[in-house]
Structure formats: C-alpha cells, structure tokens
Design a protein around this motif. Structure first.
Motif, PDB file in Angstrom:
ATOM      1  N   LYS A 138       0.857  -1.188   0.000  1.00  0.00           N
ATOM      2  CA  LYS A 138       0.000   0.000   0.000  1.00  0.00           C
ATOM      3  C   LYS A 138       0.894   1.238   0.000  1.00  0.00           C
ATOM      4  CE  LYS A 138      -3.559  -2.357   2.594  1.00  0.00           C
ATOM      5  NZ  LYS A 138      -3.955  -2.636   3.973  1.00  0.00           N
TER       6      LYS A 138
ATOM      7  N   GLU B  51      -2.541   3.120  10.578  1.00  0.00           N
ATOM      8  CA  GLU B  51      -3.855   2.451  10.571  1.00  0.00           C
ATOM      9  C   GLU B  51      -4.049   1.569   9.350  1.00  0.00           C
ATOM     10  OE1 GLU B  51      -6.520   5.719  12.921  1.00  0.00           O
ATOM     11  OE2 GLU B  51      -7.052   5.283  10.832  1.00  0.00           O
ATOM     12  N   LYS B  52      -3.589   2.067   8.198  1.00  0.00           N
ATOM     13  CA  LYS B  52      -3.855   1.334   6.948  1.00  0.00           C
ATOM     14  C   LYS B  52      -2.740   0.359   6.588  1.00  0.00           C
ATOM     15  CE  LYS B  52      -7.598   3.760   6.031  1.00  0.00           C
ATOM     16  NZ  LYS B  52      -8.946   3.191   6.072  1.00  0.00           N
TER      17      LYS B  52
END
Ligand code: AMP
Ligand code: GLY
Length: 419
Positions: free
Chosen positions: A2, A62-63
């Motif tokens: 990501k 968080e991600k």
C-alpha cells in the motif's frame, strides 16, 4: 503493498496511476488527492492537509501503508520526511536538509559553486542597496531570484535595469530578506528528473516544459502549461554530460554536507547555444507537468524503484526500461490563470477524451456527486503516448477538443520547439 501519495496536483494523479500499474501495489491512498484520484480504481482520497504530519502518520499506521511518496516541495521543506522516517516509515522524498536545495536559491548556488557544477554567474544580497548596485554594475538583461519558496513567483527575468531594481523593491517589500542576482542565460530549457537513494543516482528521460501562459512562449510564467518526453534536444552524449557534470557532483556535494537525500533531484537546465548544460535551479520533487509526460513512458514498475530509493537499494535494480516513442502532455487551465480565475465549473468530455487512448490527469478538480468540477488554476493534463512525437501531439489535441468547461484555456502550440 500500500502506498501513500501526498499532494493534490496532476503530478500526484500521475504518480498514483503509475504506482497502481505495479503488480505489487494493491492500493494507493492520496492525501488529499483530487477529482481524478477520487475515481481512480484502487485509489482512495483521504482529506488530510499536506502539512498535517501527525494525521498522515496515523493514516499510514492504521492502513498498514508501506511507502509514502511526497509530491510537493512544501511538506518536504517542512520536514515531513524526517518526521515519518523517525517513525520507521519508508519515505520517497528528501529530508528537510535535502529540500533546502529548492527552498533556498543561495544555498543551492553555494553547493553548485563548491561542486564545480556549471551554472550562471551570480551574487547573493541581504541588502537592497548592494543588490541595486550590483544590477547597475552588471547591467540588464539580468535575473533576480527570491531566496525562498515562492510558488514559482520568485524569479524575475529583467530586460532592463529599472525592471530588475523594481523586482528588488518588490521582493524586499514581500518580506524576502535575501536575493540571488544571476547572469541572464540564453538557450533552451530542459528538465532532468533523477531518482536517488542518497548513494546512486539515475536519470529519468529528459523533458521540456512550457512555462509561459501564452503561445510562442509569451506572457506570465506559470507552473507549466505542457510538457513532452523524451526531448530530442538531449542526445545520449548530452545526457551523459548532464549525469557526470551536474547530477553526480550534486549528489556528492549533498553527501559531503551529511545529507541523506532519497527522492527526486530535479535539475532545471539551460542548454546554451554552444550545447553546454548549465543549471538554472534544482527542485527536490517531481516536476509538474513533466511527470505527466515522463512517467507514462516508464516500463519498469515505479513502486519498486521508489521503494528501492527509500530503502537505499537503488544500485541493486536493473537499468530503468522505457517505452519507445514520445509522450506529450497538454495542460488545460481555467481562464485567467496564472492571475485570478474562477472555480466550480462543470467539466464534460473526459470519458470521450479517454476513449481516444489518452490519459487525462486531473490537477485542480474535485468530485462533487457524480460531477467533476474545476477547483484550481491548472485543471487537467491530457497525455498521449505514441510511436512518434508528431502523432503524440496530434492525438493529445484531438482528445483535448472533447473536453469542455466554461472559460477553459490551453496553449495550442505545445511541442512547437520540436519540428
Ligand atoms: P527558476 O525557478 O530558477 O528555474 O527560474 C524560473 C524561470 O526563470 C526558469 O525556468 C527560466 O525560464 C528563467 N530563468 C531562471 N534563471 C535564468 C537565467 N539565469 N537566465 C535566463 N532565464 C532564467
Ligand atoms: N514544471 C516546473 C516545475 O515543476 O517546477
């Protein structure tokens, strides 16, 4: 993996879409992003300002984001990289000390002089009188540069002594406390964006931008009205010289100063009538709109290269691979830009343009309901990649004609220097 892309311009849309073409990239987050990144598959906008470092870190944690790619110079010069690196985040973009190369023209000049890097003769002043005397002594044409980030508005190319002196008055009135006064150079400007991990430096294909608002390179300077890559002006021999005379010595000077520079080193060059490259400026980030022309030519997965820079593994990668042919990006702006302009106009025709095989990169746009509306001065960048330069220009303009919004403006002569 990501990836986070920080910023909201055409450059960031191009970065996000190129990153998503890497097999290893599952998702891209853009903060804050624009109307284009809002509708890009596997991309999500998150409304965090580029200088809100704590919220950015929270999002990354968080991600489970593996790499942060910083678009604009502002957060870099405020130390976003230092902050995120201190939390063990992989960051593509130089630290605050490295970003000084763009944030301070006088610092960059000192570095160039120390490294023997070809550039225009110059002098730095902190007092108005000294600056004015120097102008009268050297005589116009002469270039006056504010020493500090000025969103592209800090440079005056003065054709008369009076104009240069007015520029000094104006910059000091705007609270700039230092100016660089530089010899006026003639020739063609080229943008060379190079990737570095602080140890190794690799040049991307050379690009040319069109800085002025008007056709035939007239009128006010802008962020850039169109770009193409590769420019035939830089052949292999010149490209080698740029690496050896400018990019490598600059990296060496950064190292000497103890700066661990991981990101883009953007060299704004003048190719003199004698064919020599001279440095006009360095930027610490990808160029806009050069990125929208350069990245679509890159075959190598971008995410792997940027992560390798962030982790100091660039030397381990094979050479970058490029598509054959040329890419041309035509910028569509709001009427009135770079002075005042209106926002909030509904844009139509983007899908029709894209069915012609071009990519429409959004810059100043936002998604409102199902509509894309204008939200900035430079609104869109239409990039076409074709087997040759002429076809790329023709197809970019065919696509531009499909796009409509109230009071839209674009230059009809992007690429005019190449014929
Ligand atoms: P800079 O931000 O330093 O690249 O300057 C902005 C623009 O001003 C450049 O893209 C050039 O068009 C012009 N410029 C800057 N320095 C010079 C110079 N020494 N001679 C001629 N033009 C210059
Ligand atoms: N296109 C010029 C710049 O990005 O600074």
């Amino acid at each position: 993996m990501k990836v986070l892309v920080v910023g909201s311009g055409g450059r960031e849309h191009a970065l996000a879409s190129q990153l998503l073409q890497s097999d290893t990239v599952e998702k891209v987050f853009c903060t804050p992003g624009n109307g284009g990144t809002a509708v890009l598959n596997n991309c999500e906008n998150v409304a965090i300002a580029v200088d809100d470092f704590e919220s950015l870190l929270k999002l990354i944690e968080e991600k489970g984001i593996n790499l942060a790619v910083i678009g604009p110079e502002l957060p870099l010069s405020l130390g976003i990289t230092d902050y995120l690196q201190s939390h063990q985040i992989n960051v593509f973009g130089p630290n605050k000390a490295g970003a000084t190369i763009e944030a301070s023209k006088s610092w960059a000049k000192d570095l160039m002089i120390a490294g023997g890097i070809p550039t225009a003769k110059s002098a730095t002043f902190t007092d108005k009188e000294g600056a004015k005397n120097y102008i009268l002594q050297e005589g116009a044409p002469i270039v006056v540069k504010a020493d500090g980030l000025a969103a592209g508005k800090g440079v005056v190319v003065a054709m008369s002594d009076d104009e240069a002196i007015d520029a000094i008055e104006e910059l000091f009135a705007q609270n700039f406390s230092k100016v660089v006064i530089e010899e006026f150079l003639t020739g063609q400007e080229v943008s060379v964006l190079a990737l570095t991990d602080g140890k190794t430096i690799r040049s991307l294909i050379p690009a040319q931008d069109h800085k002025q608002i008007g056709e035939g390179d007239t009128g006010a300077n802008t962020g850039g009205m169109g770009a193409y890559a590769p420019t035939p002006l830089v052949d292999d021999h010149l490209s080698d010289r740029i690496t050896k005379e400018i990019l490598e010595p600059t990296l060496k000077e950064l190292q000497k100063r103890g700066i661990d520079y991981r990101g883009v080193l953007y060299a704004g060059l003048m190719i003199t009538p004698e064919g020599d490259p001279k440095t006009l400026e360095f930027n610490c980030r990808f160029g806009d709109p050069e990125t929208q022309a350069v990245l679509p030519m890159l075959k190598t997965p971008l995410a792997e290269v940027l992560l390798a820079c962030a982790q100091q593994r660039l030397a381990d990668l094979p050479p970058l691979e490029w598509h054959k042919g040329s890419a041309v990006c035509v910028v569509i702006a709001a009427g009135g830009y770079p002075a005042s302009y209106e926002k909030g106009k509904v844009i139509t025709g983007i899908t029709e343009a894209e069915t012609q095989g071009v990519t429409v990169f959004h810059a100043g746009t936002k998604l409102v309901g199902a509509e894309i509306i204008t939200d900035g001065g430079r609104v869109l960048g239409v990039t076409s990649r074709e087997a040759d330069f002429k076809s790329a220009i023709a197809s970019a303009y065919q696509a531009v004609e499909k796009i409509k919004f109230d009071d839209m403006y674009y230059r009809r002569d992007i690429g005019h220097r190449i014929s």
